[in-house]
Write an enzyme that holds these catalytic residues in place. Sequence first.
Site, PDB file in Angstrom:
ATOM      1  CE  LYS A  13       1.785  -0.315   7.102  1.00 41.99           C
ATOM      2  NZ  LYS A  13       2.121   1.046   6.598  1.00 41.99           N
ATOM      3  NE  ARG A  88      -4.552   1.761   6.642  1.00 45.58           N
ATOM      4  CZ  ARG A  88      -3.847   1.091   5.722  1.00 45.58           C
ATOM      5  NH1 ARG A  88      -3.953  -0.204   5.621  1.00 45.58           N
ATOM      6  NH2 ARG A  88      -3.023   1.742   4.913  1.00 45.58           N
ATOM      7  NE  ARG A 127       3.394   2.645  -2.171  1.00 45.11           N
ATOM      8  CZ  ARG A 127       2.789   2.483  -0.997  1.00 45.11           C
ATOM      9  NH1 ARG A 127       3.275   1.622  -0.122  1.00 45.11           N
ATOM     10  NH2 ARG A 127       1.732   3.198  -0.694  1.00 45.11           N
ATOM     11  NE  ARG A 160      -1.144   1.715  -3.356  1.00 46.76           N
ATOM     12  CZ  ARG A 160      -1.024   1.376  -2.074  1.00 46.76           C
ATOM     13  NH1 ARG A 160      -0.192   0.398  -1.720  1.00 46.76           N
ATOM     14  NH2 ARG A 160      -1.725   1.984  -1.153  1.00 46.76           N
ATOM     15  NE  ARG A 171      -2.727   5.939   1.277  1.00 49.76           N
ATOM     16  CZ  ARG A 171      -1.837   5.288   0.558  1.00 49.76           C
ATOM     17  NH1 ARG A 171      -1.376   5.803  -0.564  1.00 49.76           N
ATOM     18  NH2 ARG A 171      -1.403   4.120   0.959  1.00 49.76           N
TER      19      ARG A 171
HETATM   20  P1  ADP Z   1       3.986   0.545   3.347  1.00 49.71           P
HETATM   21  O1  ADP Z   1       3.627  -0.879   3.017  1.00 49.71           O
HETATM   22  O2  ADP Z   1       4.306   0.740   4.801  1.00 49.71           O
HETATM   23  O3  ADP Z   1       2.979   1.540   2.847  1.00 49.71           O
HETATM   24  P2  ADP Z   1       6.131   0.144   1.375  1.00 49.71           P
HETATM   25  O4  ADP Z   1       6.786  -1.092   1.870  1.00 49.71           O
HETATM   26  O5  ADP Z   1       5.281   0.022   0.161  1.00 49.71           O
HETATM   27  O6  ADP Z   1       5.329   0.878   2.584  1.00 49.71           O
HETATM   28  O7  ADP Z   1       7.280   1.235   1.158  1.00 49.71           O
HETATM   29  C1  ADP Z   1       6.953   2.546   0.702  1.00 49.71           C
HETATM   30  C2  ADP Z   1       8.027   3.014  -0.286  1.00 49.71           C
HETATM   31  O8  ADP Z   1       9.269   3.220   0.400  1.00 49.71           O
HETATM   32  C3  ADP Z   1       8.303   1.996  -1.390  1.00 49.71           C
HETATM   33  O9  ADP Z   1       8.572   2.724  -2.569  1.00 49.71           O
HETATM   34  C4  ADP Z   1       9.556   1.256  -0.899  1.00 49.71           C
HETATM   35  O10 ADP Z   1      10.338   0.755  -1.962  1.00 49.71           O
HETATM   36  C5  ADP Z   1      10.285   2.344  -0.116  1.00 49.71           C
HETATM   37  N1  ADP Z   1      11.007   1.829   1.059  1.00 49.71           N
HETATM   38  C6  ADP Z   1      10.624   0.821   1.882  1.00 49.71           C
HETATM   39  N2  ADP Z   1      11.525   0.642   2.866  1.00 49.71           N
HETATM   40  C7  ADP Z   1      12.501   1.582   2.664  1.00 49.71           C
HETATM   41  C8  ADP Z   1      13.711   1.921   3.362  1.00 49.71           C
HETATM   42  N3  ADP Z   1      14.089   1.257   4.462  1.00 49.71           N
HETATM   43  N4  ADP Z   1      14.441   2.923   2.865  1.00 49.71           N
HETATM   44  C9  ADP Z   1      14.051   3.608   1.746  1.00 49.71           C
HETATM   45  N5  ADP Z   1      12.930   3.335   1.060  1.00 49.71           N
HETATM   46  C10 ADP Z   1      12.156   2.335   1.511  1.00 49.71           C
HETATM   47  P1  AMP Z   2      -2.324  -0.006   1.885  1.00 48.81           P
HETATM   48  O1  AMP Z   2      -2.063  -0.899   0.708  1.00 48.81           O
HETATM   49  O2  AMP Z   2      -2.133  -0.704   3.207  1.00 48.81           O
HETATM   50  O3  AMP Z   2      -1.568   1.291   1.787  1.00 48.81           O
HETATM   51  O4  AMP Z   2      -3.883   0.355   1.837  1.00 48.81           O
HETATM   52  C1  AMP Z   2      -4.437   1.075   0.743  1.00 48.81           C
HETATM   53  C2  AMP Z   2      -5.808   1.593   1.118  1.00 48.81           C
HETATM   54  O5  AMP Z   2      -6.707   0.501   1.376  1.00 48.81           O
HETATM   55  C3  AMP Z   2      -5.860   2.453   2.393  1.00 48.81           C
HETATM   56  O6  AMP Z   2      -5.525   3.803   2.150  1.00 48.81           O
HETATM   57  C4  AMP Z   2      -7.345   2.286   2.771  1.00 48.81           C
HETATM   58  O7  AMP Z   2      -8.191   3.084   1.961  1.00 48.81           O
HETATM   59  C5  AMP Z   2      -7.611   0.825   2.421  1.00 48.81           C
HETATM   60  N1  AMP Z   2      -7.323  -0.054   3.570  1.00 48.81           N
HETATM   61  C6  AMP Z   2      -6.330  -0.979   3.676  1.00 48.81           C
HETATM   62  N2  AMP Z   2      -6.369  -1.586   4.869  1.00 48.81           N
HETATM   63  C7  AMP Z   2      -7.424  -1.053   5.545  1.00 48.81           C
HETATM   64  C8  AMP Z   2      -7.958  -1.237   6.846  1.00 48.81           C
HETATM   65  N3  AMP Z   2      -7.427  -2.118   7.710  1.00 48.81           N
HETATM   66  N4  AMP Z   2      -9.035  -0.492   7.202  1.00 48.81           N
HETATM   67  C9  AMP Z   2      -9.585   0.384   6.343  1.00 48.81           C
HETATM   68  N5  AMP Z   2      -9.118   0.637   5.120  1.00 48.81           N
HETATM   69  C10 AMP Z   2      -8.030  -0.071   4.704  1.00 48.81           C
END
Ligand code: ADP
Ligand code: AMP
Length: 215
Positions: A13, A88, A127, A160, A171
Amino acid sequence: MKIILLGPPGAGKGTQAKQISTKYNIPHISTGDIFRKNISEKTELGVKAQSYIDKGLLVPDELTIDIIKDRLDNEDCKNGFLLDGFPRTVKQAEALELFLNQKGDKIDYVLLVKVPESSILERMTGRRVCLKCGASYHIKFNPPKVLGKCDACNSDIIQRKDDSEETVKERIDVYNKQTEPLIEYYDDKKIMHSVDGTQDIEVVFKSISDILGDN
Ligand code: ADP
Ligand code: AMP
């Protein structure tokens, strides 16, 4: 254009959000980024949020909903926004809907980025993120050009704390129980589009652009 990006943690995302935000000129609003900024600045909100985030749990709705309402009242959201990581829970979705309704507004698109659970662990443990601009990388699938440095702003990139294997498993569980019901919620409203998130990053972006069009 008012858009929600939905999908499990690690679906991509944040990665897609950066590109969508640039192409459609709308702010990328990530609740996770807002919490992380507050944690690094040691604000009262940050201290409260950290105890939940570190355990892989959701920050309580009362805190999260108010933050989003404040953010959406900003001038830069007037012509649209892209929500990443919010809502969420069904309670958050209902609060958002009510908030927008009161202004005569609504969400135009919910993009569900689909990735099987089997890929999530590898994506999340590999990541690396930029703490300054929020850009997301992957040691194998999307490495930065210079090791350890963000392509966009040259700051250090880090792993992270909540991307450890144990927390990721929690998660995923939280997503399945608390966030997945949103799929039915938005499906019923006929504004949801599914995207195959297992494709290459650019191919996923092309699928999203095809849905959103060229405006
Ligand atoms: P989210 O925001 O949904 O938690 P991220 O955008 O941070 O996910 O992506 C999670 C991990 O997967 C990151 O390390 C990113 O670089 C990798 N990633 C994202 N999109 C793809 C894809 N289409 N193919 C392979 N790896 C991806
Ligand atoms: P993210 O960066 O989206 O992966 O979010 C990291 C963490 O922040 C999540 O695992 C939750 O603990 C918290 N968080 C982010 N967005 C929300 C939300 N909309 N509601 C509750 N917790 C959230």
